[in-house]
Motif scaffolding. Structure first.
Motif, PDB file in Angstrom:
ATOM      1  N   ASP A 234      72.058  38.650  82.820  1.00 45.31           N
ATOM      2  CA  ASP A 234      72.617  37.409  83.358  1.00 45.31           C
ATOM      3  C   ASP A 234      72.249  37.263  84.845  1.00 45.31           C
ATOM      4  O   ASP A 234      71.557  38.120  85.413  1.00 45.31           O
TER       5      ASP A 234
ATOM      6  N   GLU B  48      80.095  32.956  77.919  1.00 44.55           N
ATOM      7  CA  GLU B  48      79.439  32.662  79.202  1.00 44.55           C
ATOM      8  C   GLU B  48      78.109  31.963  78.958  1.00 44.55           C
ATOM      9  O   GLU B  48      77.381  32.315  78.031  1.00 44.55           O
TER      10      GLU B  48
ATOM     11  N   ARG C 299      72.705  31.299  76.431  1.00 46.23           N
ATOM     12  CA  ARG C 299      71.291  30.979  76.687  1.00 46.23           C
ATOM     13  C   ARG C 299      70.388  32.142  76.243  1.00 46.23           C
ATOM     14  O   ARG C 299      69.396  31.943  75.544  1.00 46.23           O
TER      15      ARG C 299
ATOM     16  N   THR D 118      81.060  37.777  76.732  1.00 46.48           N
ATOM     17  CA  THR D 118      80.866  37.932  78.184  1.00 46.48           C
ATOM     18  C   THR D 118      80.057  39.188  78.474  1.00 46.48           C
ATOM     19  O   THR D 118      79.941  40.066  77.634  1.00 46.48           O
ATOM     20  N   THR D 119      79.545  39.259  79.696  1.00 40.54           N
ATOM     21  CA  THR D 119      78.964  40.512  80.171  1.00 40.54           C
ATOM     22  C   THR D 119      80.116  41.383  80.679  1.00 40.54           C
ATOM     23  O   THR D 119      81.291  41.009  80.564  1.00 40.54           O
TER      24      THR D 119
ATOM     25  N   VAL E  92      72.966  41.596  78.633  1.00 35.25           N
ATOM     26  CA  VAL E  92      73.505  40.748  77.566  1.00 35.25           C
ATOM     27  C   VAL E  92      72.970  41.312  76.247  1.00 35.25           C
ATOM     28  O   VAL E  92      71.834  41.789  76.194  1.00 35.25           O
TER      29      VAL E  92
ATOM     30  N   ASP F 281      75.229  32.086  80.413  1.00 31.70           N
ATOM     31  CA  ASP F 281      74.057  32.973  80.406  1.00 31.70           C
ATOM     32  C   ASP F 281      73.953  33.739  79.092  1.00 31.70           C
ATOM     33  O   ASP F 281      72.859  33.991  78.584  1.00 31.70           O
ATOM     34  N   VAL F 282      75.118  34.136  78.544  1.00 30.30           N
ATOM     35  CA  VAL F 282      75.130  34.868  77.277  1.00 30.30           C
ATOM     36  C   VAL F 282      74.577  33.960  76.171  1.00 30.30           C
ATOM     37  O   VAL F 282      73.675  34.350  75.422  1.00 30.30           O
TER      38      VAL F 282
END
Lengths: 515, 96
Positions: free
Chosen positions: A451, A278, A283, A411-412, A457, A280-281
């Motif tokens: 996230d 993902e 980043r 993933t979260t 995360v 956000d993960v």
């Protein structure tokens, strides 16, 4: 008095030693909290409240002896701890998450349980888990599904999902889990807490119900790195009852936490930002790595070229070991038995048909197939050879680097039921963690942010064999430079939990409490 | 690589695992998918690679030959589905 259930283990230790709180007060607060949120979180299979209060009484006696030395009491004296339900506990039901072991009461303690007892821990109960620790969401448990305290519609991860959720929800201060392919680190990541898988051999496996014996390892969950160091200190070290426990000396993990990471070489394996990670993960993990560089580490890219083969290799080796380890559940010595069937082989087949869940059956079949005549060389032997290549990747990386940094999970936390019909999608959840087990290395999850939806995360740090001290120091140094570990799941998410002290609502709507 | 229903039956018999007709169909399908994924390993040349069974550099871990207490028999047998005269009781293996 502030809500005692939001204390970290070292904070509680300091208050206990100074006699500012009693072990009974702390245990009562945890049990009250447990009663309030457990209907929502469902982290436990068995509660041991009476024993916990008794143990807390013993802890108070030890801490409060007139003229005594509270400072000199064992490190975990009076601290409420939860145990994954695959650690044998004398006199307390132990199921390994399987209906086939319902009612099994071990006549002995696992070595880690005995060591935690000796360290003064208060046991609040046995936590839910994927059946025989096989799964990444705790949904394969024979005893219901555990929910993620950050969002009750989502899984806590697995297989040690109950232990992770219990710590995140304040139902205990520390917990013990096991990790065969990510079962401590992945749920720690999904629940926003610290989780450590020690080096294979660092912690005794005696009395731990076996999943895959060449990969299994027990380790701690905590809010904050220091708590995990406290637990590891208590349980690590050679055990004559486990021939695969290692003779290496156990260092002082707590003393090693400060000291910083200046000049430490941290490698970033490029293959670990897998497709499907993902945004956000990626980043937040890259931001955490940049933070490690800002703290003085020398960061560089490294390649672990055999990473792509990790999943297939693991899902041959682990099921093969499962098919052998689970042969013992045949209705003779313990657990469920098809007593209505007079013919022996048929009775075994029926016992196993009734007692095992879908995922367990799938893995027994897979492992039996991989070991069967005509397929052994093509699958099992091949996988063992690729395991050598995967281990070689790490050996080479550690010639140049002291620690490796990766996402813990791509993933979260995912939704309950989202992956239960697609075993391969579920297996992919552990793609960043399982090569570490195959190489026998230590790994730790440390929270590195949230996230867009407010879900935690995790950053995974991987170390050299028996170098948990460096891992803990890097994780601690990073943690002390952030405040992710101070953010806890909203007490309001769960039914009227006591001790709400000022919740705020983050961007995604999930509620939280900042301490 | 597809797993046939006959192969599913054979493996289930080896594992002493009873399965229903529905499970049989589902296992054939799911295991075929997973085995397909495993095919990737066949691309690797591992002819000169030694297998790894475990990672520790330990061999022949011995202890001194001293008797020590066993678990109490009553407590062990308390978990048995059937026990008799201090033993686990099982179904007859040999016919009279």
């Amino acid at each position: 008095m502030a809500d005692l259930t939001t204390l970290t283990a070292p904070e509680a230790r300091r208050l206990l030693v100074r006699r500012e709180i009693s072990a009974r007060e702390l245990t009562r607060a945890v049990l009250d909290r447990l009663q309030a949120v457990e209907p929502d979180v469902r982290a436990f299979i068995t509660l041991t409240a009476d024993e916990a209060l008794q143990q807390a009484g013993g802890a108070d006696a030890a801490l409060g002896t007139p003229g005594g030395d509270p400072q000199g009491t064992p490190l975990l004296t009076g601290i409420p701890v939860a145990l994954k339900d695959l650690f044998c506990t004398r006199g307390v039901q132990t199921t390994s998450g399987s209906r086939i072991l319902e009612g099994f009461v071990p006549p002995f303690d696992a070595t880690v349980v005995a060591r935690l007892r000796a360290a003064g821990a208060v046991f609040v109960g046995k936590t839910n888990m994927d059946e025989f620790a096989m799964g990444s969401s705790t949904e394969s448990s024979g005893f219901g599904k555990t929910r993620n305290p950050w969002d009750l519609q989502r899984v806590p991860g697995g297989s040690s999902g109950g232990s992770a959720a219990a710590v995140a929800a304040g139902e205990c201060l520390l917990a013990l889990g096991t990790d065969t392919g990510g079962s401590i680190r992945q749920p720690a990541s999904l629940c926003g807490i610290v989780g450590l898988k020690p080096t294979y051999g660092r912690v005794s496996r005696y009395g731990m119900i076996a999943f895959a014996s060449s990969l299994d390892q027990a380790g701690p969950f905590s809010v904050g790195v220091e708590g995990s160091a406290m637990v590891l200190q208590a349980v690590a070290g050679l055990d004559p009852l486990d021939a695969t426990s290692a003779p290496q000396a156990v260092p002082d993990y707590l003393a090693g936490l400060p000291g910083g990471i200046k000049g430490l070489r941290i490698g970033v394996p490029k293959e670990y930002f897998v497709p499907g990670t993902e945004p956000d993960v990626e980043r937040l993990v890259r931001a955490a790595i940049a933070q490690l560089a800002a703290l003085g580490a020398e960061v560089g890219e490294v390649s672990l070229p055999y990473t792509d083969y990790g999943l297939a290799t693991y899902y041959i080796i682990a099921p093969a070991e499962v098919s052998s380890n689970l042969a013992r559940y045949n209705g003779t010595k313990y657990g469920l038995a098809a007593l209505d069937e007079p013919e022996m082989v048929r009775a075994m087949e029926l016992t196993r048909q009734r007692g095992f869940g879908d995922e367990t059956k799938r893995r027994i079949m897979l492992g039996t197939y991989a070991l069967s005549s005509g397929y052994y060389d093509a699958y099992y032997l091949k996988a063992q050879k690729v395991r050598t290549l995967i281990k070689g990747d790490f050996d080479r990386a550690f010639e140049r680097f002291d620690v490796l940094a990766t996402p813990t999970s791509p993933t979260t936390a995912f939704r309950l039921g989202e992956k239960t019909q697609d075993p391969l999608a579920m297996y992919l959840s552990d793609v960043c963690t399982l090569p570490v087990n195959m190489a026998g290395l230590p790994g730790i999850n440390v929270p590195c942010g949230f996230d867009g939806g407010g879900l935690p995360v995790g950053l995974q740090l991987i170390g050299r064999p028996f170098d948990e001290a460096t891992l803990l120091r890097v994780a601690y140094t990073y943690e002390q430079s952030t405040d992710h570990h101070r953010r806890r799941p909203g007490r309001e998410v769960m039914s009227q939990g006591p001790g709400v002290d000022g919740g705020v609502v983050p961007a995604g709507g999930a509620q939280e409490t900042r301490r | 690589m597809a797993l046939t229903l006959a192969e599913v039956d054979h493996v289930a018999a080896l594992a002493r695992l009873g399965i229903t007709e529905a499970e049989r169909q589902r296992l054939a399908e799911q295991l075929s998918g997973i085995l397909e994924h495993f095919q990737a390993l066949q691309d690797l040349d591992t002819e000169k690679i030694l297998p790894t069974a475990q990672v520790l550099d330990l061999r022949n871990v011995m202890r001194s030959d001293v008797a020590r207490p066993s678990l109490p028999r009553d407590e062990v047998l308390a978990n048995a589905p059937r026990a008799q005269d201090g033993h686990f009781r099982v179904q007859a293996v040999i016919e009279e």
